[in-house]
Scaffold this active site. Structure first.
Site, PDB file in Angstrom:
ATOM      1  N   CYS A 227      -1.512   1.669  -3.093  1.00  0.00           N
ATOM      2  CA  CYS A 227      -2.509   2.729  -2.882  1.00  0.00           C
ATOM      3  C   CYS A 227      -1.942   4.145  -2.832  1.00  0.00           C
ATOM      4  CB  CYS A 227      -3.264   2.511  -1.567  1.00  0.00           C
ATOM      5  SG  CYS A 227      -3.444   0.821  -1.061  1.00  0.00           S
TER       6      CYS A 227
ATOM      7  N   CYS B 248       0.825  -1.213   0.000  1.00  0.00           N
ATOM      8  CA  CYS B 248       0.000   0.000   0.000  1.00  0.00           C
ATOM      9  C   CYS B 248       0.858   1.261   0.000  1.00  0.00           C
ATOM     10  CB  CYS B 248      -0.938  -0.013   1.213  1.00  0.00           C
ATOM     11  SG  CYS B 248      -1.888   1.504   1.363  1.00  0.00           S
TER      12      CYS B 248
ATOM     13  N   HIS C 209     -27.548  21.492  -1.298  1.00  0.00           N
ATOM     14  CA  HIS C 209     -27.628  22.016  -2.655  1.00  0.00           C
ATOM     15  C   HIS C 209     -26.670  23.180  -2.839  1.00  0.00           C
ATOM     16  CE1 HIS C 209     -29.553  22.723  -6.493  1.00  0.00           C
ATOM     17  NE2 HIS C 209     -29.620  24.002  -6.192  1.00  0.00           N
TER      18      HIS C 209
ATOM     19  N   GLU D 293      -7.156   1.703 -13.192  1.00  0.00           N
ATOM     20  CA  GLU D 293      -6.503   2.853 -12.563  1.00  0.00           C
ATOM     21  C   GLU D 293      -5.295   3.319 -13.371  1.00  0.00           C
ATOM     22  OE1 GLU D 293      -7.929   2.217  -7.963  1.00  0.00           O
ATOM     23  OE2 GLU D 293      -5.903   1.611  -8.467  1.00  0.00           O
TER      24      GLU D 293
ATOM     25  N   LYS E  82       0.021   5.320  -5.992  1.00  0.00           N
ATOM     26  CA  LYS E  82      -0.998   5.310  -7.053  1.00  0.00           C
ATOM     27  C   LYS E  82      -1.899   6.539  -6.964  1.00  0.00           C
ATOM     28  CE  LYS E  82      -4.784   4.055  -6.215  1.00  0.00           C
ATOM     29  NZ  LYS E  82      -5.285   2.719  -6.010  1.00  0.00           N
TER      30      LYS E  82
ATOM     31  N   TYR F 125      -9.093  -3.569 -11.023  1.00  0.00           N
ATOM     32  CA  TYR F 125      -8.731  -2.315 -10.350  1.00  0.00           C
ATOM     33  C   TYR F 125      -7.467  -1.682 -10.950  1.00  0.00           C
ATOM     34  CZ  TYR F 125     -11.654  -3.259  -6.147  1.00  0.00           C
ATOM     35  OH  TYR F 125     -12.678  -3.477  -5.269  1.00  0.00           O
TER      36      TYR F 125
ATOM     37  N   GLU G  52     -26.394  15.301  -3.635  1.00  0.00           N
ATOM     38  CA  GLU G  52     -27.811  15.436  -3.274  1.00  0.00           C
ATOM     39  C   GLU G  52     -28.675  14.449  -4.055  1.00  0.00           C
ATOM     40  OE1 GLU G  52     -29.756  19.234  -4.396  1.00  0.00           O
ATOM     41  OE2 GLU G  52     -27.990  19.605  -5.621  1.00  0.00           O
TER      42      GLU G  52
HETATM   43  P1  NDP Z   1      -8.173  -7.861 -10.312  1.00  0.00           P
HETATM   44  O1  NDP Z   1      -8.454  -9.209  -9.790  1.00  0.00           O
HETATM   45  O2  NDP Z   1      -8.978  -6.716  -9.860  1.00  0.00           O
HETATM   46  O3  NDP Z   1      -8.252  -7.889 -11.899  1.00  0.00           O
HETATM   47  C1  NDP Z   1      -7.507  -8.796 -12.641  1.00  0.00           C
HETATM   48  C2  NDP Z   1      -7.866  -8.597 -14.090  1.00  0.00           C
HETATM   49  O4  NDP Z   1      -6.990  -9.360 -14.920  1.00  0.00           O
HETATM   50  C3  NDP Z   1      -9.276  -9.063 -14.392  1.00  0.00           C
HETATM   51  O5  NDP Z   1      -9.818  -8.170 -15.317  1.00  0.00           O
HETATM   52  C4  NDP Z   1      -9.052 -10.440 -14.996  1.00  0.00           C
HETATM   53  O6  NDP Z   1     -10.036 -10.800 -15.916  1.00  0.00           O
HETATM   54  C5  NDP Z   1      -7.746 -10.235 -15.733  1.00  0.00           C
HETATM   55  N1  NDP Z   1      -6.968 -11.457 -15.890  1.00  0.00           N
HETATM   56  C6  NDP Z   1      -6.705 -12.403 -14.957  1.00  0.00           C
HETATM   57  N2  NDP Z   1      -5.917 -13.373 -15.453  1.00  0.00           N
HETATM   58  C7  NDP Z   1      -5.669 -13.027 -16.736  1.00  0.00           C
HETATM   59  C8  NDP Z   1      -4.922 -13.620 -17.765  1.00  0.00           C
HETATM   60  N3  NDP Z   1      -4.259 -14.745 -17.575  1.00  0.00           N
HETATM   61  N4  NDP Z   1      -4.878 -12.997 -18.969  1.00  0.00           N
HETATM   62  C9  NDP Z   1      -5.535 -11.837 -19.155  1.00  0.00           C
HETATM   63  N5  NDP Z   1      -6.265 -11.223 -18.214  1.00  0.00           N
HETATM   64  C10 NDP Z   1      -6.332 -11.817 -17.007  1.00  0.00           C
HETATM   65  O7  NDP Z   1      -6.616  -7.669 -10.058  1.00  0.00           O
HETATM   66  P2  NDP Z   1      -5.686  -6.393 -10.047  1.00  0.00           P
HETATM   67  O8  NDP Z   1      -4.361  -6.901 -10.440  1.00  0.00           O
HETATM   68  O9  NDP Z   1      -6.275  -5.277 -10.827  1.00  0.00           O
HETATM   69  O10 NDP Z   1      -5.688  -5.986  -8.519  1.00  0.00           O
HETATM   70  C11 NDP Z   1      -5.463  -6.961  -7.506  1.00  0.00           C
HETATM   71  C12 NDP Z   1      -6.269  -6.651  -6.292  1.00  0.00           C
HETATM   72  O11 NDP Z   1      -5.673  -5.579  -5.593  1.00  0.00           O
HETATM   73  C13 NDP Z   1      -7.695  -6.198  -6.567  1.00  0.00           C
HETATM   74  O12 NDP Z   1      -8.575  -7.250  -6.747  1.00  0.00           O
HETATM   75  C14 NDP Z   1      -7.998  -5.417  -5.336  1.00  0.00           C
HETATM   76  O13 NDP Z   1      -8.434  -6.299  -4.350  1.00  0.00           O
HETATM   77  C15 NDP Z   1      -6.659  -4.815  -4.963  1.00  0.00           C
HETATM   78  N6  NDP Z   1      -6.564  -3.422  -5.416  1.00  0.00           N
HETATM   79  C16 NDP Z   1      -7.407  -2.489  -4.901  1.00  0.00           C
HETATM   80  C17 NDP Z   1      -7.344  -1.185  -5.316  1.00  0.00           C
HETATM   81  C18 NDP Z   1      -8.288  -0.186  -4.732  1.00  0.00           C
HETATM   82  O14 NDP Z   1      -8.852  -0.448  -3.680  1.00  0.00           O
HETATM   83  N7  NDP Z   1      -8.499   0.947  -5.394  1.00  0.00           N
HETATM   84  C19 NDP Z   1      -6.380  -0.740  -6.315  1.00  0.00           C
HETATM   85  C20 NDP Z   1      -5.561  -1.801  -6.804  1.00  0.00           C
HETATM   86  C21 NDP Z   1      -5.662  -3.082  -6.367  1.00  0.00           C
HETATM   87  P3  NDP Z   1     -11.449 -11.436 -15.453  1.00  0.00           P
HETATM   88  O15 NDP Z   1     -12.261 -10.309 -14.937  1.00  0.00           O
HETATM   89  O16 NDP Z   1     -11.980 -12.004 -16.727  1.00  0.00           O
HETATM   90  O17 NDP Z   1     -11.137 -12.479 -14.431  1.00  0.00           O
END
Ligand code: NDP
Length: 460
Positions: free
Chosen positions: A48, A43, A438, A184, A51, A180, A443
């Protein structure tokens, strides 16, 4: 009675580990913590915090464009990546220092090296080579970025961990993923003027979020210039001169880019940690299996945060750690309730969500759906076409608001407040009883008087 070197040994000085260590130490326990990277964890160091600072930076371009309609002329705007990168890293170093100071102040012994579990009450420090015993061991090693190891040329790509430290801002980037981190970073890079492609394997990004939010964000990304390619993944990545890369996709497309980034999920950080040898049960993906008190199947070993792959968010890790320390060291049996945890995606537009999506709620019973989709006041003079989406999911029986889904400016700020109401189980009538403030966008949350869809009708 066996005497151990410490009452608690924490592996991993991220959000969860640091909280548990401090609370236990302040309660009088003898605590040590080991960290093989930098104190602060994902983080603070490569998640976080840096980022969010990049997100702020990426918003200025739109602000400068919006300013014109309000009478401002901004003809001097220039962006310098090195300044931003270095300032962000300075802030990361400052915060890491604060984490260290807080650990010191609580009397926690810090080992800046890797620790692995030897058995139920022993860890080995990698560099010192010493075995250290503890009454309890807490695994708080978080997660790590993943790569498609089978993909030819995958080593040419970066992950979010490297994205913060780039020597130069790429002119073109391709980001794989639709979660996510992908959303982002696509928003960040495109906001900073990088020609950005988002490559997602499914047909709509942000799987797991409400369908209206997914549509809204995908449309907004496209409208603001992100090249969103769906239903495709990389087939191969090949090097080109001057550090450029050529990505071949499964749909036959070929994309040239200066950087390629994987944001395809994170995995629990348990590899080589000695947990299996110590008898700790893991899931297939390496996550430590714990119960509601963060206990593993080995009575003296516990785990909190992303390494348990429950809800992978910093505030959740902190709450799990606090509950662990309260229970084990303060005599207060505490478990963290994982229901209705709000989260935000800091994209463009940002998203805030809490509770059930419409689809999830419909599976459970009858619902009323309230929705507002409007152009915020500020965007009219700005000539900015960005719209805001607000949606309430209401349980038809109890009239309780069980889901709130927002996409638009300040959505992450608003959802924190909405989460209080959802967690408290307030009804739509309670929401409506709150008088509007407002003129605000918020709102709308108390002004959505007519449902757009009732019961189990298809959404309007
Ligand atoms: P996520 O699990 O959110 O997303 C992973 C993405 O990668 C999905 O779209 C998934 O597709 C895709 N994917 C998975 N495997 C493959 C593959 N082999 N080939 C192509 N695409 C693939 O993971 P992130 O890495 O974005 O983030 C990890 C975690 O970190 C998040 O889930 C969250 O919990 C946390 N996080 C939170 C944030 C916040 O609170 N703002 C910011 C950043 C991270 P599909 O949907 O089809 O499975």
């Amino acid at each position: 009675m066996t005497s151990y070197n410490y009452d608690l040994f924490v592996i991993g000085a991220g959000s969860g580990g640091v909280r548990a260590a401090r609370v236990a130490a302040k309660a009088g326990a003898r605590v040590a913590i080991a960290e093989d990277h930098r104190i602060g964890g994902t983080c603070v160091i490569r998640g976080c915090v840096p980022k969010k600072l990049l997100v702020y930076a990426s918003e200025f371009g739109q602000t400068f464009r919006d300013a014109k309609g309000f009478g401002w002329t901004v003809d001097w705007a220039r962006f310098d990546w090195a300044t931003l990168r270095d300032n962000v890293q300075d802030e990361v170093t400052r915060l890491s220092g604060i984490y260290r100071k807080n650990l010191d102040a609580a009397g926690v012994t810090i080992h800046e090296e890797r620790a692995v579990v030897l058995d139920a009450n022993t860890v080995r420090l990698d560099v010192a080579g010493a075995a250290v015993t503890a009454g309890k061991i807490l695994i708080a090693t978080g997660g790590q970025t993943t790569r498609p190891t089978e993909l030819k040329g995958q080593e040419l790509a970066i992950t979010s961990s490297e994205a913060f430290q780039l020597d130069t801002l790429p002119a073109r980037i391709v980001i794989a993923g639709g979660g996510y981190i992908a959303v982002e970073f696509a928003s960040i890079f495109s906001g900073l003027g990088v020609e950005t492609t988002l490559l997602y394997r499914g047909d709509k990004i942000l799987r797991g979020f409400d369908e209206d939010v997914r549509d809204h964000v995908q449309n907004e990304l496209v409208r603001t210039g992100v090249n969103v390619i769906t239903n495709a993944v990389f087939k191969e990545i090949a090097p080109l001169p001057e550090g450029r890369k050529l990505a071949s996709l499964t749909n036959g497309m070929r994309l040239e880019a200066d950087q390629i980034m994987f944001a395809i999920g994170r995995a629990p950080n348990t590899s080589g940690l000695g947990l299996e040898a110590a008898g700790v049960k893991l899931r297939d993906n390496g996550a430590v299996i714990v119960d509601e008190f963060s206990r593993t199947n080995v009575p003296s070993i516990f785990a909190v945060g992303d390494v348990t792959d429950r809800i992978n968010l910093t505030p959740v890790a902190i709450r799990e750690a606090q509950a662990f320390a309260n229970t084990q060291f303060r005599g207060q049996s505490t478990r963290f309730d994982h229901a209705d945890v709000a989260s935000a995606v800091f994209g463009r537009p940002p998203v805030g969500a809490v509770g059930l999506t419409e689809a999830e709620a419909r599976k459970k019973g009858r619902v009323h759906i309230y929705r507002a989709n409007f152009r915020p006041m500020k965007n009219i003079l700005a000539g900015n076409q960005q719209r805001t989406l607000m949606k309430l999911v209401v349980d038809a029986e109890s009239e309780r608001v069980i889901g709130v889904h927002l996409a638009g400016p300040e959505a992450p700020e608003l959802i924190q407040v909405a989460a209080i109401a959802v967690k408290a189980g307030l009804t739509k009538a309670h929401w409506d009883a709150a008088c509007a403030v407002h003129p605000t966008a918020a709102e709308e949350l108390v002004l959505m008087s007519e449902p757009v869809a009732h019961d189990n009708e298809a959404p309007a």
